[in-house]
Every structure is written in structure tokens, then in C-alpha cells.
Design an enzyme around this catalytic site. Structure first.
Site, PDB file in Angstrom:
ATOM      1  N   ARG A   1     -16.745  71.306  84.156  1.00 59.30           N
ATOM      2  CA  ARG A   1     -16.780  71.900  85.490  1.00 59.30           C
ATOM      3  C   ARG A   1     -18.150  71.872  86.153  1.00 59.30           C
ATOM      4  O   ARG A   1     -18.290  71.459  87.303  1.00 59.30           O
ATOM      5  CB  ARG A   1     -16.323  73.374  85.447  1.00 59.30           C
ATOM      6  CG  ARG A   1     -14.849  73.579  85.533  1.00 59.30           C
ATOM      7  CD  ARG A   1     -14.465  74.800  84.718  1.00 59.30           C
ATOM      8  NE  ARG A   1     -14.736  74.514  83.333  1.00 59.30           N
ATOM      9  CZ  ARG A   1     -13.867  73.887  82.536  1.00 59.30           C
ATOM     10  NH1 ARG A   1     -12.685  73.605  82.978  1.00 59.30           N
ATOM     11  NH2 ARG A   1     -14.187  73.593  81.286  1.00 59.30           N
ATOM     12  N   THR A   2     -19.148  72.374  85.450  1.00 55.06           N
ATOM     13  CA  THR A   2     -20.422  72.626  86.131  1.00 55.06           C
ATOM     14  C   THR A   2     -21.059  71.331  86.626  1.00 55.06           C
ATOM     15  O   THR A   2     -21.522  71.247  87.764  1.00 55.06           O
ATOM     16  CB  THR A   2     -21.379  73.394  85.204  1.00 55.06           C
ATOM     17  OG1 THR A   2     -20.686  74.520  84.681  1.00 55.06           O
ATOM     18  CG2 THR A   2     -22.606  73.866  85.947  1.00 55.06           C
TER      19      THR A   2
ATOM     20  N   LYS B   1     -37.323  59.823  72.051  1.00 59.83           N
ATOM     21  CA  LYS B   1     -38.582  59.168  71.663  1.00 59.83           C
ATOM     22  C   LYS B   1     -39.725  60.183  71.658  1.00 59.83           C
ATOM     23  O   LYS B   1     -40.872  59.830  71.875  1.00 59.83           O
ATOM     24  CB  LYS B   1     -38.870  58.022  72.630  1.00 59.83           C
ATOM     25  CG  LYS B   1     -37.823  56.912  72.565  1.00 59.83           C
ATOM     26  CD  LYS B   1     -38.129  55.743  73.490  1.00 59.83           C
ATOM     27  CE  LYS B   1     -37.640  56.007  74.880  1.00 59.83           C
ATOM     28  NZ  LYS B   1     -37.757  54.837  75.777  1.00 59.83           N
TER      29      LYS B   1
ATOM     30  N   ARG C   1     -28.690  71.772  82.157  1.00 64.28           N
ATOM     31  CA  ARG C   1     -28.046  72.606  81.126  1.00 64.28           C
ATOM     32  C   ARG C   1     -28.648  72.246  79.774  1.00 64.28           C
ATOM     33  O   ARG C   1     -28.912  71.080  79.489  1.00 64.28           O
ATOM     34  CB  ARG C   1     -26.539  72.376  81.095  1.00 64.28           C
ATOM     35  CG  ARG C   1     -25.866  73.012  79.873  1.00 64.28           C
ATOM     36  CD  ARG C   1     -24.374  72.945  79.924  1.00 64.28           C
ATOM     37  NE  ARG C   1     -23.848  73.839  80.937  1.00 64.28           N
ATOM     38  CZ  ARG C   1     -22.544  74.091  81.109  1.00 64.28           C
ATOM     39  NH1 ARG C   1     -21.651  73.495  80.334  1.00 64.28           N
ATOM     40  NH2 ARG C   1     -22.134  74.913  82.044  1.00 64.28           N
TER      41      ARG C   1
ATOM     42  N   HIS D   1     -26.060  81.834  83.056  1.00 65.84           N
ATOM     43  CA  HIS D   1     -25.340  80.776  83.789  1.00 65.84           C
ATOM     44  C   HIS D   1     -25.188  81.297  85.217  1.00 65.84           C
ATOM     45  O   HIS D   1     -24.095  81.683  85.649  1.00 65.84           O
ATOM     46  CB  HIS D   1     -23.986  80.526  83.130  1.00 65.84           C
ATOM     47  CG  HIS D   1     -23.282  79.274  83.573  1.00 65.84           C
ATOM     48  ND1 HIS D   1     -23.681  78.525  84.667  1.00 65.84           N
ATOM     49  CD2 HIS D   1     -22.190  78.635  83.061  1.00 65.84           C
ATOM     50  CE1 HIS D   1     -22.868  77.496  84.815  1.00 65.84           C
ATOM     51  NE2 HIS D   1     -21.960  77.534  83.839  1.00 65.84           N
TER      52      HIS D   1
HETATM   53  N1   CP Z   1     -17.677  77.139  83.476  1.00 68.31           N
HETATM   54  C1   CP Z   1     -18.397  76.195  82.839  1.00 68.31           C
HETATM   55  O1   CP Z   1     -19.632  76.306  82.652  1.00 68.31           O
HETATM   56  O2   CP Z   1     -17.660  75.127  82.424  1.00 68.31           O
HETATM   57  P1   CP Z   1     -18.243  73.790  81.798  1.00 68.31           P
HETATM   58  O3   CP Z   1     -18.839  74.138  80.452  1.00 68.31           O
HETATM   59  O4   CP Z   1     -17.076  72.861  81.687  1.00 68.31           O
HETATM   60  O5   CP Z   1     -19.311  73.277  82.719  1.00 68.31           O
END
Ligand code: CP
Length: 278
Positions: free
Chosen positions: A28-29, A58, A79, A107
Site C-alpha cells: 500500500r504505502t 557495497k 521505509r 508510520h
Molecule cells: N499500511 C501499510 O503500511 O501497508 P504496506 O506495508 O503494504 O505498505
């Protein structure tokens, strides 16, 4: 912004480039940020598997990665499985860096879209009782939700096993903001008071062993029977992905909003990118 999305976007960010640096899996993100950027007319450069295929292999540092990518892109979305790493990279970046999830810590854009979903569905935040159910220790989404929702007159109900409870520093922040909260392990009893039923997955990847994870896997399951105890106007949210904590049967319940959240995430991220880059 919902209207812009409905029309298929615009060219507001034409010529701008977003880099998505993902060191941890995502559906999703990453797609949501990339969709948002593309709908606004911008472009995307992406590495969905930085651990395996970037120059970190590396021995390049995160600091040098930030210095480098920020000289190509106008904004970075990142992320990483370790807390604090997004901030670390941001210290060397000359463009804005957005946190798309750093380990068990935060998040923030997910929490923003969750709060947007609650506001859209309920028409308000003040006066609501917000339930957070599941792995509140390792779940970065409930942490960020608390840090946003502490600014509103909401009551928190935390449902988790003792070993997976909300971290003390977050509980302390809520107390400092005079927020009412209740802690329980009994979802059958607590669900009836929730206006928002915030389900989360037990975060398997944060456990030291499969054996340790299995102690908690499947501990709370929201199914059709349990939904009979919920308020008729409650809403169910979940950042997804789900494992088994929401039964698939619940998807057709009009109170289930977790797939609507995906749409809201694109809209929210369009607004965010637009605000930052124009
Ligand atoms: N909600 C969320 O962070 O989903 P993903 O891990 O699929 O990005």
C-alpha cells in the site's frame, strides 16, 4: 483534493521527482505514494528493495545515500526496518524526507490517513472512543495514531496482551495531554464502547523467534459474531495487511472501512505532496 483525484489528477507537480527508498516490504504505502505523485503529474524513481540492490550492499552509509538521492529527487519517501533510520537519512538530505514506516517506531502518513478516514466517516474526532487492538508494542501505526489523536478530545481503549502493550512513553504523552484511557485484554467486553475499532496485526517480523510469535498469533480475531457486540455506527479500521485478525466475512459489513482507507491514503498523500512541493 478528492475532486482532483476523481478527475484523474492534474499537472500540479509536473517536472518534480519523488524517490521511494524501501528497505522493507510494502504494497500500500509505496504504491499509494507513487500513485499520488503520478496523479499530480510528477514522476517517480523507485527502489523497492534497497537492502538487496542499492549501494548499501557495497557498504555505502545511509548518510551518503541521503546526500546522493537528494541531489536527484525533489522529495524522498523512505521505509526501513530500524527505528530512527529515516531521521538519520534525513539529516544528510537537501530535500524533504517522508517517513513511510521506520521499524516499530512510527508510520505517520498511515496515521494521518486513518484520522482522515475517521473524520470522513464520523464527521468529528472529539468525543469519540477509539479502540486499538492487537500488537500495540510493535505496531508503528497505533504509536503514530496516538501521537496525532492526543490533540483531540478522544478516549483511548487499548486491547492487547500485557507483553504487547502500548509503550510507556506514549501512555505518558497521553496522560500529559489529559487523555482518558482504558487498558484491557478483553475485546468481547471492550468492543461495545468503541466508536472506532482499530485492528492491527501481530507484527511477526519484530519477534525474536517463530516460537515467540506463535504465543500471540491469532490472539484477537474480529469476526461476524464479535461484530454483533459492536455499536451499529462503529467503524472498523486496519492499516493492512491483515493476517487473521479480521475474518474475511467482516469485509461485507458496512462498518468495515479498511479498504476505503486505501483510497483515502492516495488522497491524503496527494494533499501532502502538494503542500510540500508547491
Ligand atoms: N499500511 C501499510 O503500511 O501497508 P504496506 O506495508 O503494504 O505498505
Amino acid at each position: 483534493m478528492e475532486e482532483v483525484l476523481a478527475r484523474g489528477g492534474n499537472d500540479q507537480l509536473k517536472g518534480k521527482i519523488m524517490a521511494t527508498l524501501f528497505f522493507e516490504p510494502s504494497t500500500r504505502t509505496r504504491f499509494s505514494f507513487e500513485t499520488a505523485m503520478l496523479r499530480l503529474g510528477g514522476s517517480v524513481i523507485s527502489n523497492p528493495d534497497m537492502m538487496a540492490t542499492s549501494s548499501l550492499r557495497k557498504m555505502e552509509s545511509l548518510i551518503d545515500t541521503g546526500k546522493t538521492v537528494s541531489r536527484m529527487a525533489d522529495i524522498i519517501v523512505m521505509r526501513h526496518p530500524e527505528a530512527g533510520t529515516v531521521h538519520e537519512l534525513a539529516t544528510s538530505s537537501i530535500v524533504p524526507v517522508l517517513n513511510a514506516g521506520d521499524g516499530p517506531a512510527e508510520h505517520p502518513t498511515q496515521a494521518l490517513l486513518d484520522v482522515y478516514t475517521i473524520w470522513k466517516e464520523k464527521g468529528r474526532l472529539d468525543g469519540l472512543t477509539i479502540g486499538m487492538v492487537g500488537d500495540l508494542k510493535n505496531g508503528r501505526v497505533p504509536h503514530s495514531q496516538c501521537r496525532l489523536l492526543k490533540h483531540f478530545e478522544v478516549k483511548f481503549v487499548f486491547v492487547s496482551p500485557e507483553a504487547l502493550k502500548m509503550p510507556d512513553d506514549i501512555v505518558q504523552e497521553l496522560k500529559e495531554n489529559s487523555r482518558e484511557m482504558r487498558v484491557t485484554e478483553n475485546i468481547e467486553e471492550a468492543i461495545s464502547e468503541m466508536d472506532v475499532i482499530g485492528m492491527t496485526r501481530v507484527q511477526k517480523e519484530r519477534f525474536s523467534s517463530e516460537e515467540e510469535y506463535k504465543k500471540y498469533a491469532g490472539i484477537f480475531v474480529l469476526d461476524v459474531e464479535l461484530m454483533k457486540r459492536a455499536k451499529s455506527d462503529a467503524i472498523v479500521i486496519h492499516p493492512l495487511p491483515r493476517v487473521d485478525e479480521i475474518s474475511v466475512d467482516v469485509d461485507s459489513d458496512p462498518r468495515a472501512k479498511y479498504f476505503d482507507q486505501v483510497h483515502n491514503g492516495v488522497v491524503l498523500r496527494m494533499a501532502l505532496l502538494s503542500k510540500i512541493l508547491t
